[in-house]
Design a protein around this motif. Structure first.
Motif, mmCIF file in Angstrom:
data_model
loop_
_atom_site.group_PDB
_atom_site.id
_atom_site.type_symbol
_atom_site.label_atom_id
_atom_site.label_comp_id
_atom_site.label_asym_id
_atom_site.label_seq_id
_atom_site.Cartn_x
_atom_site.Cartn_y
_atom_site.Cartn_z
ATOM 1 N N HIS A 118 106.924 126.539 88.361
ATOM 2 C CA HIS A 118 105.612 126.016 88.767
ATOM 3 C C HIS A 118 105.719 124.662 89.450
ATOM 4 O O HIS A 118 105.136 124.443 90.518
ATOM 5 N N GLU A 119 106.452 123.730 88.816
ATOM 6 C CA GLU A 119 106.502 122.367 89.344
ATOM 7 C C GLU A 119 107.111 122.340 90.745
ATOM 8 O O GLU A 119 106.592 121.679 91.651
ATOM 9 N N ARG A 120 108.204 123.061 90.930
ATOM 10 C CA ARG A 120 108.892 123.019 92.216
ATOM 11 C C ARG A 120 108.087 123.748 93.298
ATOM 12 O O ARG A 120 108.013 123.314 94.449
ATOM 13 N N GLY A 121 107.471 124.851 92.920
ATOM 14 C CA GLY A 121 106.619 125.549 93.886
ATOM 15 C C GLY A 121 105.414 124.726 94.279
ATOM 16 O O GLY A 121 105.018 124.692 95.452
ATOM 17 N N THR A 122 104.823 124.021 93.315
ATOM 18 C CA THR A 122 103.687 123.155 93.601
ATOM 19 C C THR A 122 104.098 122.028 94.537
ATOM 20 O O THR A 122 103.364 121.674 95.470
ATOM 21 N N HIS A 123 105.271 121.448 94.292
ATOM 22 C CA HIS A 123 105.783 120.401 95.186
ATOM 23 C C HIS A 123 105.838 120.911 96.624
ATOM 24 O O HIS A 123 105.397 120.232 97.560
ATOM 25 N N PHE A 126 102.315 121.153 98.218
ATOM 26 C CA PHE A 126 101.555 119.922 98.372
ATOM 27 C C PHE A 126 102.193 118.945 99.341
ATOM 28 O O PHE A 126 101.557 117.983 99.768
ATOM 29 N N THR A 127 103.469 119.169 99.684
ATOM 30 C CA THR A 127 104.172 118.211 100.541
ATOM 31 C C THR A 127 104.793 118.838 101.782
ATOM 32 O O THR A 127 105.063 118.136 102.758
ATOM 33 N N GLY A 128 105.083 120.144 101.740
ATOM 34 C CA GLY A 128 105.808 120.781 102.835
ATOM 35 C C GLY A 128 107.315 120.608 102.714
ATOM 36 O O GLY A 128 108.058 121.048 103.591
ATOM 37 N N TYR A 129 107.758 119.989 101.620
ATOM 38 C CA TYR A 129 109.181 119.740 101.401
ATOM 39 C C TYR A 129 109.680 120.449 100.152
ATOM 40 O O TYR A 129 108.934 120.600 99.174
ATOM 41 N N LYS A 130 110.961 120.824 100.150
ATOM 42 C CA LYS A 130 111.626 121.221 98.917
ATOM 43 C C LYS A 130 111.799 119.979 98.045
ATOM 44 O O LYS A 130 112.016 118.889 98.558
ATOM 45 N N PRO A 131 111.725 120.132 96.727
ATOM 46 C CA PRO A 131 111.931 118.969 95.857
ATOM 47 C C PRO A 131 113.326 118.377 96.046
ATOM 48 O O PRO A 131 114.290 119.088 96.304
ATOM 49 N N SER A 132 113.403 117.057 95.918
ATOM 50 C CA SER A 132 114.676 116.361 96.054
ATOM 51 C C SER A 132 114.835 115.375 94.909
ATOM 52 O O SER A 132 113.879 114.655 94.585
ATOM 53 N N PRO A 133 116.010 115.303 94.298
ATOM 54 C CA PRO A 133 116.217 114.305 93.235
ATOM 55 C C PRO A 133 116.309 112.885 93.784
ATOM 56 O O PRO A 133 116.208 111.915 93.030
ATOM 57 N N ALA A 134 116.491 112.761 95.096
ATOM 58 C CA ALA A 134 116.720 111.445 95.696
ATOM 59 C C ALA A 134 115.452 110.770 96.197
ATOM 60 O O ALA A 134 115.444 109.556 96.417
ATOM 61 N N VAL A 163 93.336 114.181 89.759
ATOM 62 C CA VAL A 163 94.579 114.446 90.485
ATOM 63 C C VAL A 163 95.255 115.624 89.789
ATOM 64 O O VAL A 163 95.548 115.554 88.589
ATOM 65 N N PRO A 164 95.477 116.739 90.483
ATOM 66 C CA PRO A 164 95.828 117.995 89.796
ATOM 67 C C PRO A 164 97.247 118.068 89.255
ATOM 68 O O PRO A 164 97.516 118.842 88.344
ATOM 69 N N ASN A 165 98.166 117.299 89.824
ATOM 70 C CA ASN A 165 99.555 117.377 89.394
ATOM 71 C C ASN A 165 100.305 116.156 89.922
ATOM 72 O O ASN A 165 99.784 115.393 90.726
ATOM 73 N N GLU A 166 101.531 115.994 89.467
ATOM 74 C CA GLU A 166 102.308 114.811 89.850
ATOM 75 C C GLU A 166 102.701 114.805 91.322
ATOM 76 O O GLU A 166 103.124 113.773 91.852
#
Length: 433
Positions: A118-123, A126-134, A163-166
């Motif tokens: 869920h978290e990564r798909g939501t990212h 909401f951003t158009g980017y894959k999640p990044s640790p950096a 605000v729906p999510n981080e």
């Protein structure tokens, strides 16, 4: 055709190195790039003034909404039947009101990414980017706020009710570009937007004195430090004062000012009143509204879950499209309905569907989007895209283009790192009106 942003982007410097080998001076190079850039910007004309982003958290099932599979086996197609739209397409029976208005919007049936959490798909969505640790990336609303700022003293980016999510935050941008959250649900009988009224016993003169005193204090802190939280607080206070000083802006948040029949038309429920509030805000000047409705993570009894949640969504969305159209606002307001991913092709042992990011659907209306179009296709069991796969970066690039924002323009992350608003997205040209 993709449009490129900053003429001195990373690509620009690569071009500089190449052209330098054939004898162009830096001033000549900059002049050529400026001319080329101007030509490219000529194509970036804003079609949409505002965006209403309706996010359905949990993962809306494509099969039980916009992409049914009536000819697949029962364990794939599910128990729900289909309905014909006014354009001759087929939707699930859960959205009869939208089926009557299919000529007003388009559906992407080939959204796809690789994040099943869920978290990564939501990212992604909401951003158009894959999640990044950096690096934390800014959401759509914060980018729009950064690029355009307030209009009519309304916050440029508003979340309903919270605000729906981080990932709906500012990312690497300064926190002053964050969302204004209502803090309460517009459907509540005691609904009241926090901080929009003067405190008890504070009249206009006292309010002005407080404002002046705060400005003096803020100017001292700003002269001492340039910390982001100090600057952000200054910005938020200034915008709050502007809002309090503008009766028309404050009134946009007062849903009680809306005609009772219109409130009934949207539905006296969470979906209806949140969408009505969104319309009020974009009409008054807010640039991007994000609202959420429901919980669509239906691992159990998906038939019952869809029958319970979808009617209010269907009625409210139909009313929103009609209302925007009747007010002459649909052509300049982009409505985007998305979810973090779809659901598995096959019904599970609990009569539900699990997470499935390989293919799902997104609905788009107004703001420069063609009506009555189905873009892309999934295969016979809604397992993967069969044609014209669309990535979150493609969707984001298209949304930004409609707003007049160059999607690969570079913004500055901490450490003076240039980061493109969207990296590698393609414009979905067939969807553009």
């Amino acid at each position: 055709m993709r449009c490129h942003g900053n003429p001195l982007s990373r690509r620009g410097f690569l071009a500089a190195g190449t052209l330098g080998t054939i004898g162009l001076s830096l001033p000549e190079l900059l002049m050529r790039q400026a001319a080329a850039e101007q030509k490219q910007y000529d194509f970036v004309e804003a079609k949409a003034k505002s965006v209403i982003h309706i996010f359905l958290p949990g993962g809306l099932a494509q099969q039980e909404s916009f992409d049914p599979k009536p000819y697949s086996p029962i364990e794939y197609r599910g128990e729900l039947k289909t309905i014909k739209t006014n354009t001759g397409e087929v939707f699930c029976e859960t959205v009869p009101q939208l089926a009557k208005r299919a000529d007003k919007f388009s559906v992407i049936r080939s959204m796809s990414h690789g994040e099943a959490a869920h978290e990564r798909g939501t990212h992604n969505m909401f951003t158009g980017y894959k999640p990044s640790p950096a690096l934390q990336y800014p959401c759509f609303g914060s980018v729009v706020s950064h690029e355009y700022g307030p209009r009519n003293n309304l916050p440029p980016y508003v979340c309903i009710p919270n605000v729906p999510n981080e990932f709906a935050g500012t990312g690497y941008l300064p926190s002053s570009y964050g969302a204004f959250a209502l803090g309460s649900d517009p459907n509540r009988s005691d609904f009241k937007v926090r901080d929009l009224n003067l405190a008890g016993g504070v009249d206009e003169q006292r309010f002005s004195r407080r404002k002046h005193a705060l400005e003096v204090v803020n100017s001292h802190f700003t002269s001492v430090t340039q910390a982001d939280n100090i600057e952000a607080m200054n910005t938020f206070y200034q915008r709050a004062y502007d809002l309090l000083d503008t009766p028309a802006a404050r009134e946009a948040f007062d849903i009680e000012k809306e005609d009772a029949k219109m409130r009934d038309r949207y539905g006296r429920n969470e979906a209806g009143q949140r969408m009505l509030m969104a319309r009020r805000l974009v009409e008054a000047g807010t640039r991007l509204v994000t609202l959420t409705y429901g919980g669509w993570d239906m691992h159990n009894d998906i038939t019952g879950g869809m029958r319970r949640l979808t009617p209010a969504l269907d009625v409210a969305l139909g009313a929103l499209l009609d209302d925007l159209s009747e007010r002459g606002m649909l052509d300049e307001t982009l409505v985007m309905v998305s979810s973090e991913f779809g659901r598995t092709p096959k019904i599970n042992k609990d009569a539900g569907r699990d997470h499935w990011p390989k293919v799902f659907s997104v609905m788009l209306a107004g703001g420069g989007i063609k009506g009555g179009m189905i873009y892309g296709a999934s295969d016979s069991t809604a397992s993967e895209p069969e044609e014209n796969a669309v990535s979150p970066a493609d969707l984001a690039t298209t949304m930004y283009r409609l707003l007049g924002i160059v999607a690969d323009k570079e913004l500055m992350a901490p450490g003076d790192r240039p980061i493109e608003i969207v990296d590698g997205g393609n414009l979905i040209e067939p969807l553009l009106a």
